[in-house]
Design a protein around this motif. Structure first.
Motif, PDB file in Angstrom:
ATOM      1  N   SER A  71      -1.780   7.284  73.869  1.00 39.90           N
ATOM      2  CA  SER A  71      -2.719   7.600  72.792  1.00 39.90           C
ATOM      3  C   SER A  71      -1.984   7.777  71.469  1.00 39.90           C
ATOM      4  O   SER A  71      -0.801   8.120  71.434  1.00 39.90           O
ATOM      5  CB  SER A  71      -3.489   8.877  73.137  1.00 39.90           C
ATOM      6  N   LEU A  72      -2.691   7.546  70.371  1.00 39.44           N
ATOM      7  CA  LEU A  72      -2.131   7.817  69.060  1.00 39.44           C
ATOM      8  C   LEU A  72      -2.001   9.312  68.800  1.00 39.44           C
ATOM      9  O   LEU A  72      -1.316   9.723  67.859  1.00 39.44           O
ATOM     10  CB  LEU A  72      -2.994   7.183  67.964  1.00 39.44           C
ATOM     11  N   VAL A  73      -2.673  10.124  69.598  1.00 43.71           N
ATOM     12  CA  VAL A  73      -2.549  11.578  69.495  1.00 43.71           C
ATOM     13  C   VAL A  73      -1.566  12.024  70.573  1.00 43.71           C
ATOM     14  O   VAL A  73      -1.886  11.990  71.758  1.00 43.71           O
ATOM     15  CB  VAL A  73      -3.906  12.272  69.695  1.00 43.71           C
ATOM     16  N   PRO A  74      -0.351  12.435  70.184  1.00 42.12           N
ATOM     17  CA  PRO A  74       0.652  12.818  71.185  1.00 42.12           C
ATOM     18  C   PRO A  74       0.193  14.034  71.988  1.00 42.12           C
ATOM     19  O   PRO A  74      -0.279  15.022  71.414  1.00 42.12           O
ATOM     20  CB  PRO A  74       1.884  13.156  70.337  1.00 42.12           C
ATOM     21  N   LEU A  86       2.654  14.344  64.352  1.00 37.80           N
ATOM     22  CA  LEU A  86       1.286  14.204  63.871  1.00 37.80           C
ATOM     23  C   LEU A  86       0.585  13.083  64.623  1.00 37.80           C
ATOM     24  O   LEU A  86      -0.510  13.260  65.157  1.00 37.80           O
ATOM     25  CB  LEU A  86       1.295  13.920  62.373  1.00 37.80           C
ATOM     26  N   PHE A  87       1.225  11.908  64.654  1.00 35.80           N
ATOM     27  CA  PHE A  87       0.690  10.761  65.386  1.00 35.80           C
ATOM     28  C   PHE A  87       1.822  10.113  66.182  1.00 35.80           C
ATOM     29  O   PHE A  87       3.003  10.282  65.862  1.00 35.80           O
ATOM     30  CB  PHE A  87       0.107   9.709  64.432  1.00 35.80           C
ATOM     31  N   LYS A 122       0.688   1.166  70.443  1.00 36.63           N
ATOM     32  CA  LYS A 122       0.004   1.306  69.164  1.00 36.63           C
ATOM     33  C   LYS A 122       0.599   2.500  68.420  1.00 36.63           C
ATOM     34  O   LYS A 122       0.842   3.550  69.010  1.00 36.63           O
ATOM     35  CB  LYS A 122      -1.499   1.467  69.367  1.00 36.63           C
ATOM     36  N   CYS A 123       0.843   2.328  67.123  1.00 40.42           N
ATOM     37  CA  CYS A 123       1.506   3.354  66.324  1.00 40.42           C
ATOM     38  C   CYS A 123       0.787   3.528  64.988  1.00 40.42           C
ATOM     39  O   CYS A 123       0.206   2.582  64.447  1.00 40.42           O
ATOM     40  CB  CYS A 123       2.963   2.975  66.033  1.00 40.42           C
ATOM     41  N   ARG A 148      -7.876  -1.054  61.048  1.00 37.65           N
ATOM     42  CA  ARG A 148      -7.165  -0.918  62.325  1.00 37.65           C
ATOM     43  C   ARG A 148      -6.810   0.548  62.589  1.00 37.65           C
ATOM     44  O   ARG A 148      -7.111   1.084  63.661  1.00 37.65           O
ATOM     45  CB  ARG A 148      -5.890  -1.773  62.312  1.00 37.65           C
ATOM     46  N   SER A 149      -6.145   1.200  61.648  1.00 40.99           N
ATOM     47  CA  SER A 149      -5.732   2.589  61.894  1.00 40.99           C
ATOM     48  C   SER A 149      -6.935   3.498  62.076  1.00 40.99           C
ATOM     49  O   SER A 149      -6.957   4.356  62.975  1.00 40.99           O
ATOM     50  CB  SER A 149      -4.847   3.089  60.749  1.00 40.99           C
ATOM     51  N   CYS A 150      -7.972   3.325  61.258  1.00 42.53           N
ATOM     52  CA  CYS A 150      -9.145   4.191  61.365  1.00 42.53           C
ATOM     53  C   CYS A 150      -9.847   4.007  62.705  1.00 42.53           C
ATOM     54  O   CYS A 150     -10.212   4.988  63.378  1.00 42.53           O
ATOM     55  CB  CYS A 150     -10.119   3.909  60.217  1.00 42.53           C
ATOM     56  N   SER A 151     -10.041   2.778  63.118  1.00 44.40           N
ATOM     57  CA  SER A 151     -10.754   2.519  64.368  1.00 44.40           C
ATOM     58  C   SER A 151      -9.969   3.030  65.573  1.00 44.40           C
ATOM     59  O   SER A 151     -10.537   3.652  66.484  1.00 44.40           O
ATOM     60  CB  SER A 151     -11.023   1.016  64.516  1.00 44.40           C
ATOM     61  N   PHE A 152      -8.668   2.773  65.592  1.00 43.15           N
ATOM     62  CA  PHE A 152      -7.866   3.226  66.727  1.00 43.15           C
ATOM     63  C   PHE A 152      -7.771   4.746  66.770  1.00 43.15           C
ATOM     64  O   PHE A 152      -7.779   5.344  67.853  1.00 43.15           O
ATOM     65  CB  PHE A 152      -6.474   2.596  66.664  1.00 43.15           C
TER      66      PHE A 152
END
Length: 878
Positions: free
Chosen positions: A26-29, A36-37, A65-66, A287-291
């Motif tokens: 996930s983009l949220v560790p 943070l991400f 994804k980063c 891309r960043s907002c949707s992911f």
């Protein structure tokens, strides 16, 4: 190869090398509040590198994804204006957890990049960098791969500190790290830029495509490099970058994936797809907002949600610049799902929710944007100079919710800059609260959980005996700590004060019969006191009775500052008024910091009165008393609660000074008498937020040393001006008067020089038909203000002319167009400047007689200027 095919080829290659394909995290560790991400492929494997986690495989490969749009790793401001910066990107990686190391890692990368069965990149286009003293990596590249010496570049500590290098990789301030080797691709001599390590390395000719990190160390918060249990490998290859190379394009935004997103963005906005920077911003940000939304981040005013909100609003702002009307951003989600939904099914699963969240944010931002722009226009109308004050930027953000990066975008369009220092000062209180709430700055090595009780005995003594009830290393329970081990000791009783209420934790020694653990910091988790440090001699074992000895010198210096903080608080209320309330504090052995509510900056007279009042209480040398009572009784005594303190059934009421000068609730450690403080001196006063001020002060020996040093500097300044210290003010006034006189003379000379330049340039105008003249010129060294002044002169000297002036500096182009007299019948200044701007990577416009623009490609400027005459002649013939 298409981007999706390259992604699959990478995973397939490493699967053939016995690597386990692991799904992107996930983009949220999770379980890592230091981030943070997710910003690198290795994030999900951090504990594997540390040896704290064992998996059923020792080799792994991922397409991760980063996001890099907040915190330490932040590319947000560059996105849209460069060829390769993104808020969201995909990092292809292969990893070894104590399996293979440098030789195999380099061989794998080279095979995948150059083998005809895989990417088949031309060897002559590749070069590599290594960490300066990594001779092992050099020998592998030179002797085994066969690269010549000039293709292997050594990069040392080029960022101002040990191990701070482009070729020493670390995910954060603490945690796994090590030297690295990077592979670069040469796009060719026709593109400006130099190889890594050269003055021109920021150019676009040589592009990093693969980074191989040799994980060897675990960096501690002290800076110590502890060897990892087993050397490992972490690599990263940017999918967008390698796609651009394989698809024969220079910019990431020209690859197949972005072509489709750019087209969808242009359609949603209602504009043409002409490679505008603003369109790139929109395509990147979807891309960043949707992911992020798919991974559970929702727009908000703090932490990850605030970053997401900033990205959404930045995308909306750039869409509006391109002519968007109403909501448009959420309409692009479908195109993203079509492009990336197969590789990342969470996009498909949550498409409807992503669209709803974005649509709602767009509606809210539309209201914010309209109001904020009105306020900004009013402030700009009154602006003197080229810098928007920090107070204006902060007012827009704090009062009207207008993001600072959008203010920055508008400033750039008008050749203005922001007073970011002033803004940051005003933002400090909010930023501190956000950091405290999010804990993204926590040391990864100190994340522990303990379920035991510790009895604190340090109010009356700095030494005691206690039993070891828990030992921890990297958050894990252990039976003993051996010499050299860094860890945490928990005792059943301790004289060590744990960080609380603004006071830092104690340091000292825990030991027994020559076995010594150096305590570097003390914190609390629940009812347990955690002594953080390192075994400097011998071993300590669970269950042992040990001696706990606090460092008296540091404890006393801290106590001086803490007691002085109470006196300072009382003095502030007496001088400024009862509205003063503590908003935060930090007390250590070096200084004290005190934040308080107040509506304006303190005057020198007020600061002097406060300092005098505190020092009078210090000289009175009254006893400092404490009383244990219940909270209601304490309030009846007039005791004030200190910021950040937690209170139970019993509270400590601390009284000091004459006539109960200060009475507060406090659990910290203090002096016995006010005279022990010695002296207080205020060294700084500042504003950190609306209605919040900050004082910084020093006490005791530190204050005496500071005053002695100031006296020494005063004597040196007086000597340099050949004056006595008491004459300094008079001598400086005289010098300032002379400087002002010289500045006036300089301005007069500049005006004359500019006038002469205008005359010379006017003589270079060429005649066109109907007595209309044309002047197209590059003005070396001019900024936007200089170009405007020169244009005003030329418009006076050329009454019937089309004029285009240009200047370039630091990779940016400034353009200004002016049209006078009869020439306005044929040429519009806004269209003229835009004709040139579009050729240099920019866009502009303005009035028929005057217009400005900017660009990002100085190399295209000569050809763009050459085209002006033909364009003007064509306009005149229509």
């Amino acid at each position: 190869m298409k981007t999706a095919e390259i992604r699959q080829a990478f995973l397939k290659f490493f699967e053939s090398k016995n690597h386990q394909i692991v799904r992107s995290s996930s983009l949220v560790p999770h379980d890592d509040p230091t981030l943070l991400f997710t910003n690198a492929g290795m994030n999900q494997f951090k504990d594997c590198f540390l040896g704290a986690e064992k998996r059923p495989y020792t080799r792994a490969t991922t397409a991760q994804k980063c996001v890099r749009a907040g915190g330490k790793h932040n590319d947000l401001e560059n996105v849209g204006y460069t060829a390769r910066h993104h808020t969201f990107f995909e990092m292809m990686g292969n990893f070894s957890f104590g399996d293979y190391f440098k030789q195999d890692a380099i061989a794998f990368a080279w095979e995948f990049l150059t083998s005809p069965e895989w990417l088949n990149l031309p060897v002559e286009k590749l070069l590599v960098t290594i960490y300066e003293n990594d001779d092992e990596a050099y020998d592998i590249w030179h002797k085994q791969v066969g690269l010549p010496d000039h293709k292997i570049i050594r990069i040392g500590d080029n960022k101002g500190a040990p191990y701070a290098s482009d070729n020493f990789w670390a995910m954060g301030d603490t945690g796994p790290c090590g030297p690295c080797t990077e592979v670069f691709y040469d796009h060719g001599e026709h593109i400006w830029g130099g190889p890594p390590g050269s003055p021109e390395e920021d150019g676009d000719r040589f592009i990093e495509i693969w980074n191989i990190v040799f994980m060897q160390f675990n960096r501690q918060s002290s800076g110590e490099m502890q060897p990892l249990p087993a050397p490992s490998v972490d690599t990263g290859m940017g999918l967008e970058r390698i796609s651009a190379i394989l698809q024969g394009v220079h910019a990431n935004y020209e690859i197949d994936l972005f072509r489709d997103l750019l087209n969808a963005s242009a359609q949603a906005i209602g504009c043409t797809n002409e490679d505008q920077p603003s369109l790139r911003v929109v395509a990147d940000h979807i891309r960043s907002c949707s992911f992020l939304i798919a991974d559970g981040v929702m727009p908000s005013n703090e932490g990850r949600g605030y970053v997401l909100r900033r990205i959404i609003r930045r995308a909306c702002r750039h869409g509006h610049k391109l002519g968007a009307r109403g909501s448009f951003f959420h309409h692009i989600v479908a195109a993203l799902v079509a492009e990336m939904g197969e590789a990342y099914p969470e996009l498909k699963d949550q498409q409807a929710m992503i669209e709803r969240v974005l649509a709602k944010e767009e509606e809210q931002f539309a209201r914010t944007l309209e109001h904020g722009l009105q306020i900004l226009e009013q402030d700009l109308a009154e602006l003197k100079g080229q810098v928007i004050p920090g107070a204006v930027v902060f007012k827009l953000y704090d009062t009207y919710g207008f993001p600072v990066d959008l203010t920055g975008d508008i400033a750039r369009e008008r050749d203005l800059t922001l007073d970011l220092d002033g803004f940051e000062s005003a933002m400090e209180a909010q930023r501190e609260r956000a950091r405290a709430a999010s804990q993204f700055g926590i040391d990864y090595n100190e994340l522990v959980r303990v379920d035991v009780d510790t009895d604190f005995t340090g109010y009356d003594q700095t030494t005691d005996k206690g039993q070891i009830v828990a030992l921890l290393q990297e958050g894990n329970s252990v039976e003993q700590l051996a010499e050299g081990d860094e860890g945490v000791i928990v005792l059943d009783r301790t004289p060590f004060y744990a960080e609380s209420g603004g006071q830092v934790g104690d340091s000292g020694i825990i030991g027994l019969n020559g076995h010594r653990f150096e305590v570097k910091d003390t914190t609390a988790v629940g009812t347990a006191t955690l002594h953080h440090g390192v075994m400097v001699e011998g071993t300590l074992t669970l269950g042992q009775m040990v001696d706990a000895v606090v460092d008296d010198r540091i404890r006393l210096a801290t106590a001086l500052n803490h007691s002085a903080t109470h006196l300072l608080h009382a003095a502030l209320r007496q001088v400024l008024g009862d509205h003063v309330q503590q908003k935060g504090s930090l007390v250590n052995s070096q200084r004290l910091r005190f934040d308080f509510s107040h509506f304006e900056a303190l005057t020198a007279e007020e600061l002097g009165e406060i300092e005098t009042l505190v020092n009078s209480q210090i000289r009175a040398n009254t006893p400092v008393t404490t009383e244990l009572t219940d909270i209601e009784t304490a309030k009846q005594k007039g005791a004030m609660a200190l910021f950040g303190e937690k209170y139970g059934d019993q509270v400590r009421v601390l009284s000091m000074g004459t006539d109960h000068f200060s009475v507060e609730l406090c659990g910290g450690t203090h002096v016995n008498r006010t005279g022990d403080i010695g002296l207080l001196h205020i060294i700084a006063e500042s504003g950190i937020a609306s209605g919040v001020r900050r004082l910084e002060a020093i006490t005791g020996e530190a204050a005496l040393r500071w005053l002695t040093e100031q006296e020494k500097r005063l004597q040196q300044a007086a000597a340099s001006l050949k004056a006595k210290p008491e004459q300094l003010s008079e001598r400086l006034d005289a010098l300032q008067g002379r400087n002002r006189e010289l500045e006036r003379e300089l301005e007069q000379l500049k005006a004359k020089q500019a006038a002469n330049a205008g005359n010379a340039l006017a003589d270079e105008a060429i005649a066109l038909q109907d007595d209309i003249q044309l002047l197209v010129k590059t003005v070396e060294g001019a900024d936007g203000k200089g170009l405007r002044g020169l244009m005003d002169q030329l418009k006076q000297k050329l009454p019937n002319a089309a004029i285009l002036l240009a200047a370039s500096h630091d990779g940016k182009v400034n353009l200004i167009a002016g049209v006078t007299g009869q020439a306005q019948q044929f040429v519009h200044a806004g269209k003229l400047v835009n004709h040139v701007a579009e050729q240099v990577g920019g866009r502009g416009g303005g009035r028929p007689d005057m217009a400005q623009a900017g660009g990002t490609d100085p190399s295209a400027l000569p050809d763009a200027l050459t085209s002006v005459q033909g364009w003007v002649v064509e306009q005149m013939s229509q």
